[in-house]
Design an enzyme around this catalytic site. Structure first.
Site, PDB file in Angstrom:
ATOM      1  CD  GLU A 178       4.836  -3.268  -3.683  1.00  0.00           C
ATOM      2  OE1 GLU A 178       4.476  -2.607  -4.519  1.00  0.00           O
ATOM      3  OE2 GLU A 178       4.034  -4.514  -4.786  1.00  0.00           O
ATOM      4  N   GLY A 232       0.934  -1.356  -0.416  1.00  0.00           N
ATOM      5  CA  GLY A 232       0.220  -0.181   0.607  1.00  0.00           C
ATOM      6  C   GLY A 232       0.921   1.246   0.152  1.00  0.00           C
ATOM      7  CB  SER A 233      -0.182   4.304   0.912  1.00  0.00           C
ATOM      8  OG  SER A 233      -0.393   4.595   2.457  1.00  0.00           O
ATOM      9  CB  THR A 234       5.261   5.563   1.223  1.00  0.00           C
ATOM     10  OG1 THR A 234       5.675   4.826  -0.144  1.00  0.00           O
ATOM     11  CG2 THR A 234       6.135   6.569   2.088  1.00  0.00           C
ATOM     12  CB  ALA A 235       1.225   7.961   4.281  1.00  0.00           C
ATOM     13  CB  THR A 236      -1.094   3.088   5.674  1.00  0.00           C
ATOM     14  OG1 THR A 236      -1.616   3.745   4.840  1.00  0.00           O
ATOM     15  CG2 THR A 236      -1.348   1.262   5.747  1.00  0.00           C
ATOM     16  N   GLY A 237       2.617   2.117   5.081  1.00  0.00           N
ATOM     17  CA  GLY A 237       3.747   1.832   5.604  1.00  0.00           C
ATOM     18  C   GLY A 237       4.131   2.504   6.737  1.00  0.00           C
ATOM     19  CB  CYS A 291       3.071  -0.794  -6.569  1.00  0.00           C
ATOM     20  SG  CYS A 291       1.223  -0.634  -5.378  1.00  0.00           S
TER      21      CYS A 291
END
Length: 469
Positions: A243, A221-226, A277
Site C-alpha cells: 500500500e 509507505g512510500s512508492t520509492a521504498t515499495g 495515504c
C-alpha cells in the site's frame, strides 16, 4: 506521572543500544527505543519459524478465539495506548485521532478473527470435484509507517495471524514505541514467538524484505521504498501486499451543495492532519460553485483547533517529523511564489515549539503546480477550478498513482458514472478515506498492489491450494 508509564517501562530496554524518541508537539523526550540489530532479526525469524507450525495446527476457530482475547487486551489498555500514541505520533486524543486509532485496532482485529473463510467448491459435476483452500504462508514480515503506526500494524498482523502465520514486525523509526507497546499488549494473549517487533534501522528492514525464511512482506509507505522491496524480494519470489503513496483526487460536480459537503470534504483532506495515504490531497471544483466551496471549506477549517494532542480540545496536531514539515512548507511556498491564492494558513509560527504547520487552503492554483502534482502528506489542500467533467477526470487520472479518489454530488447516479472513469483502487461517493474492515482496500497504478481487509484480505495472507479429486 503519565497514564502509560507502566506500559512504557515494560518495553524500555534494560540493556543494549537505544534511541531517544521525542514528542513532535514539544520536542521533549518520551522514552528510549531499542536499536535492534540484524542478529535480533535472525532471532525473531527463528522464533517465528519454531512457533508457526503449532499455531497453524490449532485451526481457524481456535486461532480466532485467541485473537478475540487479544482484542480484549487492547481494550483494557486503550487509555495507555492512546496517550502514548498521541505523544509519539502527535495526533490529538480526540476526533479521528489517537483514541479512534486504538478503537480501530480492536475493530479490525475482531473483524479478522470473525470473518468466515470456507473452502470454495470450484467444480462438482459428477465427474470432477475440486476445492480451493488457503494454507499458511509461514513467516510474514510486516513493515509499517509512522502516520497510523498502531492501526496499520493491526491491518498487517491480524489477518496474517488468523491465517496461521507467524509475524515479524518492523515499525517506522519515527514511531517505534507505539508499536512495541501494542505488540506487548497483544502478546499477553498470543503464544510466545509468533509475534515479534524488531525496532531497527533501514538495514534491518531491507534484510527482512529479502530474508529467505520470510514468505510474504506487507508494506505500507512510500512508492520509492515499495519499489526497493519489490527488487529485494525477487530472488526468493516473496508474496507482497504493498500500500504505497497516493495523491488522491476529489471531484466536486456542479450540482453539489457546498455547505452540505464542506465538513466531510475537510475531514477527507485533513484526517490525521493530512498525514494519511488515502487522504484527499487535490480537490477539483466546478467553476459554477468554486468560490462557494472555497468559502465553506474555509469556515470549517477555521473552526478546527490545532495544538498539543493531549489537550482534549484539539482535533489537529503537529506533523510527525521535521522532514515532513519541510516538505509541506516548501510546497506551500512554491505555490505562493507561483501566484496561487492562500485562502487560509501558510504562515507557520517560527517561535512555536513542535512541528506545527497551520491548516492551509490554496486556491487559484494550476494543475501542474508541485503542491498538486506531488503528495504533500500534510495540512495543505490545493483547490483547482475546472469547467468540464471530462477535464476534471483527465486531471484526476493524469498522475502515476491511484490509491483513492472521491466524487461529490447531489445525484448519486451521476457521481457513480464519474467514479467509474477514475483510475483508483477505491472511489468514494460524498465521502473520502472511509475504510471498513469488511471492504477490500488496495491501490491502482504505482499506489501498490494486493488487497487488505475482508475475505480478500485473508486470502492474501494464505497460499492457495486446489485439491482436485
Amino acid at each position: 506521572m503519565e497514564p502509560y508509564d507502566a506500559l512504557l517501562a515494560s518495553i524500555t530496554p534494560k540493556s543494549g543500544e537505544t534511541r531517544t524518541i521525542t514528542d513532535p508537539a514539544t520536542g521533549t523526550a518520551i522514552g528510549e527505543a531499542p536499536i535492534h540489530t540484524l542478529e535480533d532479526l535472525e532471532q525473531a525469524i527463528n522464533a517465528a519459524q519454531a512457533a508457526q507450525p503449532a499455531w497453524d495446527g490449532l485451526g481457524h476457530e481456535a486461532r480466532s478465539a485467541v485473537l478475540l482475547k487479544a482484542a480484549d487486551a487492547i481494550e483494557r489498555s486503550a487509555a495507555e495506548l492512546a496517550h502514548l500514541l498521541s505523544r509519539e505520533q502527535g495526533k490529538p486524543l480526540n476526533g479521528l485521532n489517537a483514541r479512534f486509532e486504538v478503537g480501530g485496532c480492536v475493530a479490525w482485529l475482531r473483524a479478522a478473527a470473525t470473518t468466515p473463510l470456507e473452502a470454495q467448491t470450484l467444480v462438482d459435476d459428477g465427474e470432477t470435484y475440486a476445492e480451493l483452500h488457503y494454507k499458511p504462508i509461514g513467516v510474514v514480515g510486516a513493515i509499517g509507517p509512522w502516520n497510523w503506526p498502531m492501526m496499520i500494524t493491526i491491518w498487517q498482523i491480524a489477518p496474517a495471524l488468523r491465517m496461521g502465520n507467524a509475524v515479524v514486525v518492523k515499525p517506522s523509526e519515527y514511531t517505534p514505541l507505539s508499536v512495541l507497546a501494542l505488540v506487548k499488549v497483544l502478546n499477553e494473549e498470543i503464544p510466545e514467538g509468533l509475534l515479534t517487533v524488531v525496532s531497527g534501522d533501514r538495514t534491518v528492514g531491507a534484510r527482512l524484505a529479502e530474508h529467505p525464511a520470510v514468505g510474504k512482506i506487507m508494506f505500507t509507505g512510500s512508492t520509492a521504498t515499495g519499489k526497493a522491496i519489490i527488487k529485494s524480494s525477487a530472488d526468493t519470489v516473496k508474496r507482497l501486499t504493498l500500500e504505497l503513496g497516493g495523491n488522491d483526487a476529489g471531484i466536486v460536480l456542479p450540482d453539489a451543495d457546498p455547505k452540505a459537503i464542506a465538513q466531510d470534504l475537510f475531514w477527507g483532506a485533513f484526517l490525521n492532519t493530512g498525514q494519511t495515504c488515502s487522504a484527499l490531497k487535490r480537490l477539483y471544483v466546478h467553476t459554477d460553485i468554486y468560490d462557494a466551496v472555497c468559502e465553506e471549506l474555509t469556515k470549517v477549517a477555521v473552526a478546527a483547533p490545532m495544538g498539543n494532542g493531549l489537550d482534549e480540545n484539539n482535533v489537529l496536531g503537529p506533523l510527525q517529523n521535521k522532514a515532513q514539515y519541510d516538505i509541506v512548507a516548501n510546497l506551500v511556498e512554491a505555490a505562493r511564489a507561483s501566484g496561487a491564492r492562500i485562502l487560509l494558513g501558510g504562515n507557520p509560527d517560527a517561535g512555536q515549539p513542535g512541528y506545527f504547520y497551520p491548516t492551509t487552503l490554496v486556491a487559484d492554483i494550476e494543475n501542474d503546480n508541485p503542491l498538486v502534482a506531488e503528495e504533500q502528506f500534510g495540512p495543505a489542500l490545493p483547490i483547482i477550478r475546472y469547467s468540464t467533467v471530462d477535464d476534471a477526470v483527465e486531471k484526476a487520472n493524469a498522475l502515476d498513482v491511484g490509491l483513492g479518489a472521491s466524487v461529490w454530488s447531489s445525484n448519486r447516479d451521476a457521481a457513480r458514472e464519474v467514479a467509474a472513469r477514475i483510475q483508483a483502487g477505491t472511489v468514494w461517493i460524498n465521502k473520502h478515506g472511509a475504510v471498513d474492515p469488511r471492504i477490500p482496500f488496495g491501490g491502482a497504478k504505482q499506489s501498490g498492489y494486493g488487497l487488505e481487509f475482508g475475505i480478500e484480505g485473508l486470502k492474501a495472507l494464505g497460499t492457495p491450494q486446489v485439491i482436485n479429486g
